[in-house]
Write an enzyme that holds these catalytic residues in place. Structure first.
Site, mmCIF file in Angstrom:
data_model
loop_
_atom_site.group_PDB
_atom_site.id
_atom_site.type_symbol
_atom_site.label_atom_id
_atom_site.label_comp_id
_atom_site.label_asym_id
_atom_site.label_seq_id
_atom_site.Cartn_x
_atom_site.Cartn_y
_atom_site.Cartn_z
ATOM 1 N N HIS A 115 39.813 43.128 49.781
ATOM 2 C CA HIS A 115 40.000 41.779 49.237
ATOM 3 C C HIS A 115 41.467 41.385 49.238
ATOM 4 O O HIS A 115 42.328 42.169 48.821
ATOM 5 C CB HIS A 115 39.447 41.712 47.804
ATOM 6 C CG HIS A 115 39.553 40.340 47.211
ATOM 7 N ND1 HIS A 115 40.296 40.049 46.096
ATOM 8 C CD2 HIS A 115 39.015 39.166 47.624
ATOM 9 C CE1 HIS A 115 40.207 38.743 45.835
ATOM 10 N NE2 HIS A 115 39.432 38.195 46.740
ATOM 11 N N HIS A 116 41.743 40.187 49.714
ATOM 12 C CA HIS A 116 43.085 39.618 49.679
ATOM 13 C C HIS A 116 43.003 38.211 49.096
ATOM 14 O O HIS A 116 42.563 37.288 49.790
ATOM 15 C CB HIS A 116 43.666 39.492 51.096
ATOM 16 C CG HIS A 116 43.930 40.796 51.778
ATOM 17 N ND1 HIS A 116 44.021 40.908 53.145
ATOM 18 C CD2 HIS A 116 44.142 42.047 51.276
ATOM 19 C CE1 HIS A 116 44.282 42.171 53.472
ATOM 20 N NE2 HIS A 116 44.343 42.888 52.346
ATOM 21 N N GLU A 148 37.547 29.740 49.948
ATOM 22 C CA GLU A 148 38.437 28.576 50.033
ATOM 23 C C GLU A 148 38.920 28.420 51.477
ATOM 24 O O GLU A 148 40.124 28.369 51.762
ATOM 25 C CB GLU A 148 39.637 28.677 49.071
ATOM 26 C CG GLU A 148 39.261 28.762 47.616
ATOM 27 C CD GLU A 148 38.839 30.171 47.209
ATOM 28 O OE1 GLU A 148 39.440 31.129 47.708
ATOM 29 O OE2 GLU A 148 37.909 30.311 46.410
ATOM 30 N N GLU A 159 32.931 30.780 52.190
ATOM 31 C CA GLU A 159 32.426 30.093 51.003
ATOM 32 C C GLU A 159 32.430 28.599 51.351
ATOM 33 O O GLU A 159 31.545 28.136 52.048
ATOM 34 C CB GLU A 159 33.303 30.448 49.814
ATOM 35 C CG GLU A 159 32.786 29.920 48.499
ATOM 36 C CD GLU A 159 33.816 30.052 47.403
ATOM 37 O OE1 GLU A 159 33.419 30.396 46.296
ATOM 38 O OE2 GLU A 159 35.008 29.789 47.640
ATOM 39 N N GLU A 218 29.578 31.297 41.343
ATOM 40 C CA GLU A 218 30.547 31.438 40.249
ATOM 41 C C GLU A 218 30.652 30.179 39.388
ATOM 42 O O GLU A 218 31.008 30.254 38.217
ATOM 43 C CB GLU A 218 31.912 31.821 40.821
ATOM 44 C CG GLU A 218 32.492 30.769 41.734
ATOM 45 C CD GLU A 218 33.511 31.327 42.730
ATOM 46 O OE1 GLU A 218 33.346 32.469 43.172
ATOM 47 O OE2 GLU A 218 34.468 30.604 43.052
HETATM 48 C C1 NOJ Z 1 37.624 32.397 44.153
HETATM 49 C C2 NOJ Z 1 36.561 33.073 44.954
HETATM 50 O O1 NOJ Z 1 35.528 32.192 45.320
HETATM 51 C C3 NOJ Z 1 36.015 34.207 44.139
HETATM 52 O O2 NOJ Z 1 34.942 34.805 44.821
HETATM 53 C C4 NOJ Z 1 37.112 35.191 43.837
HETATM 54 O O3 NOJ Z 1 36.600 36.155 42.965
HETATM 55 C C5 NOJ Z 1 38.299 34.504 43.161
HETATM 56 N N1 NOJ Z 1 38.673 33.338 43.886
HETATM 57 C C6 NOJ Z 1 39.509 35.435 43.053
HETATM 58 O O4 NOJ Z 1 39.965 35.767 44.333
#
Ligand code: NOJ
Length: 676
Positions: free
Chosen positions: A381-382, A452, A470, A476
């Site tokens: 993850h970045h 994003e 996404e 979320e």
């Molecule tokens: C938004 C992303 O959609 C989410 O999946 C992620 O956990 C957070 N940003 C932090 O990177």
């Protein structure tokens, strides 16, 4: 002045050229099934236009083409038709992974070679590809002495529809990027919007305006200049210039998908067909996968991304997740918050992130080694917080680091209003940056899941390591989003809008819908609808998003264990935008089929013939249906899980509770004799 009429008729296309010193021209081609007609006009003054008809009646009325340029004469008039070329194409190609294995790419093509009649005599070609189910066209700027480098102030492309048609849209130029609830209004009430833009016409057709093969150019938003005049509006750089272009250059394809019913749009592959074939020769390392993650706990507020007593990404936690994944046959474990930078006001300045240094309580090498020993893979993850230049500085080291460790899946993120607080995510700067990440990832054999992102325009055909994105309000939002999270109608709209662009990492599979740690929020679905998402929402990387403890012991979890995310075939059985949708897909590696059906707030009783099942096979239908008393708001957990023997000659009743859904796995059991 003398008018010359030339009519050429052939099996391939019908060409009508109405000519007057070739400054007035009309050329028409038909789709392979002759239902759609594309008409290109060069009108008096050498002004180019196009029209799209279906069975003779207009779908897109006479609409402008061309460009407004900076410090240079515009490229929108004074053209003559120097030449034209007509052709046809027909092939079937195979996706390395996808929602279907084979895609037919069959179209008739027209290229018009335009040249300015006087002055700089610049050249501009426009190629139109007309399919049975839509049109794509792009501008091609050949290499030429009088047009080497230029700046686009405006692209004049229009899409003029009939007045007052309905559209489903999200607004452009907003801080949350694409993360808005779609509105349905008449075109007259529409804001400036992102694409894909879905339209219901007065003639009962369904259109989707979007673009394909978006490289080194800003994304197209749609601006309404009058009640029914839709025009391309390119996302600008901060100085107002829309695009910096060097010839030779091809613009993205402007696309108009055409369906007779909403479900036709779901299986329309125009966008993919308009992208180039794969630039990655050996694609054997690219594999769809399901994953779980140290993720939902942060969104719930149970853990933190940043270090401290509630830090989620600890070695210990990762090992627990790996054990769970191994036990349940889930390939990936995502770990967010593993790297240095989350403590220091990352929300203010993404430049603090390091992509190679882990927190002291997270031993990445040990975690990867443990995962490997269990047949599980870590999903890296970045989060960049939109500081894309900081990311580009570290990108190669970071990807190499993951590659050397054996990490092959990567989720990236760009939470921020603008990139480097300056540029829209969707402008030329963003398009360039995201592409850089994909190409660097390909070099290090890394598969991407971009959050994003810039919207997808079918690039996965050319870069199959770009697996999912996404780019809409995902799961979320139910935890912390305004408007009470995602309403039951949200995904039934996304399937006919956002999902027409590409796979989506919606992160389904929440089993604890009442969210005890967030008493004011709720996930607005039934349990069966969460399962149905695995079929309805296509993504080759598909998350089981909830906490492992919410899955343990729940018989509904078997569906998530079983469901696949790489498909041989997909059929959209029916649906109405924002109301309901039913999709069936066949597993790529077996004869099993899966069905997913979801509804908005309305309960529904649907019935389907099972004629899509393989003819000579008897199946066990493992059914996960809403209970009769299920209701997304008051009783989301009520589910009926039962088996039934079926063949392709049967039909089934599908009950969907308010805000509910149904998921079915059709397990191929045995070969049966076909009765005559
Ligand atoms: C938004 C992303 O959609 C989410 O999946 C992620 O956990 C957070 N940003 C932090 O990177």
């Amino acid at each position: 002045m003398r008018y010359v009429f030339k009519i050429l008729t052939g099996a391939l296309v019908t060409i009508i050229i109405v000519s007057c010193t070739r400054e007035w021209d009309e050329i028409a081609i038909s789709s392979p099934d002759y239902r759609l007609q594309l008409i290109f006009n060069l009108e008096y003054g050498g002004v180019p236009y196009y029209k799209l008809n279906r069975n003779g009646s207009p779908v897109i009325r006479k609409s402008a083409l061309g460009f407004v340029l900076n410090e240079m004469d515009d490229l929108d008039s004074n053209f003559i038709l120097a030449d034209n070329k007509i052709g046809e194409f027909n092939e079937t190609w195979e996706q390395p992974w996808g929602e279907v294995r084979e895609i037919e790419n069959k179209y008739h093509e027209l290229t018009v070679f335009l040249k300015e009649k006087s002055g700089l005599e610049r050249k501009l070609n426009i190629t139109f590809r007309l399919y049975n189910d839509g049109l794509g066209f792009r501008y091609e700027f050949p290499e030429q002495d009088n047009l080497k480098e230029f700046q686009v102030i405006d692209e004049k492309t229009q899409f003029i529809t009939k007045a007052n048609e309905n559209a489903w849209w999200i607004p452009a130029y907003r801080r949350e990027r694409y993360e808005y609830v779609h509105k349905k209004t008449s075109l007259a009430e529409m804001d400036t919007v992102h694409t894909p833009l879905t339209i219901e016409t007065k003639d009962g057709l369904y259109l989707c305006i979007h673009e394909a093969a978006l490289y080194d150019y800003p994304s197209m938003t749609i601006f309404r200049t009058d009640t029914n005049i839709l025009a391309c509006d390119l996302v600008p750089w901060k100085n107002g210039i829309k695009a910096y272009v060097k010839t030779p250059f091809n613009s993205p394809w402007r696309t108009i998908a055409v369906g007779e019913k909403p479900a036709d749009l779901i299986t329309n592959y125009l966008i993919l067909n308009l992208n180039d074939t794969s630039k990655i020769e050996d694609v054997s390392w690219i594999e769809p996968a399901k994953y779980i993650g140290i993720w939902w706990m942060m969104h719930l507020g149970i853990s933190t991304w940043e270090s401290g007593p509630k830090h989620g990404a600890t070695t210990e936690n990762a090992i627990k997740y790996i054990d769970f994944a191994a036990k349940h046959g889930i390939k990936g474990v995502l770990v967010e918050g593993w790297n240095q930078g989350w403590d220091r006001e990352w929300l203010d300045d993404g430049r603090v992130f390091s992509f190679t240094e882990a927190y002291p309580d997270f031993n990445l090498e040990k975690v990867v080694e443990y995962a490997n020993s269990k047949g599980v893979e870590i999903v890296g993850h970045h989060e960049t917080y939109g500081a894309h230049l900081n990311y580009e500085d570290q990108m190669e080291d970071a990807y190499k680091y993951y590659h050397d460790l054996g990490i092959r899946y990567l989720k990236t993120g760009y939470v921020s209003d603008k990139l480097e607080k300056d540029e829209w995510h969707h402008g030329q700067a963003g398009v360039r940056h995201y592409q850089n990440t994909v190409e660097m990832a390909a070099k290090y054999r890394i598969m991407m899941d971009i959050h994003e992102p810039v919207k997808d325009c079918g690039l996965r055909r050319t870069w199959p390591n770009l697996m999912t994105r996404e780019g809409a309000r995902g799961m979320e939002y139910n935890v912390w989003g305004g408007e009470g999270g995602n309403a039951p109608s949200h995904v039934p709209v996304l399937v006919f809008t956002r999902m027409l662009a590409s796979p989506m990492d919606y992160t389904p599979g929440i089993f604890e819908m009442m969210l005890p740690s967030r008493p004011n929020n709720q996930v607005n679905t039934t349990l069966a609808k969460q399962l149905a998402y695995y079929v309805v929402i296509y993504s080759p990387l598909q998350m089981a998003a909830d906490l492992p403890e919410n899955y343990e012991g729940n018989p509904a979890f078997k569906f998530i264990e079983d469901v696949v995310c790489d498909w041989e075939d997909t059929k959209a059985l029916d649906g109405e935008i924002g109301e309901f949708v039913t999709i069936v897909r066949k597993d790529r590696n077996s004869n099993d089929w899966y069905l997913g059906s979801i509804t908005n707030e309305e309960p529904r009783q649907l019935a389907y013939s099972l004629k899509f099942l393989d003819k000579d096979i008897q199946y066990i239908a493992q059914i996960y249906a809403d209970g009769k008393d299920a209701d997304w708001k008051t009783n989301p957990y009520s589910i009926n899980i039962y088996d039934k023997i079926v063949t392709s000659k049967d039909s089934i009743q599908v009950y969907l509770a308010p805000g509910g859904g149904q998921a079915i796995r059709f397990v191929a059991e045995k070969v049966v004799e076909e009765e005559e």
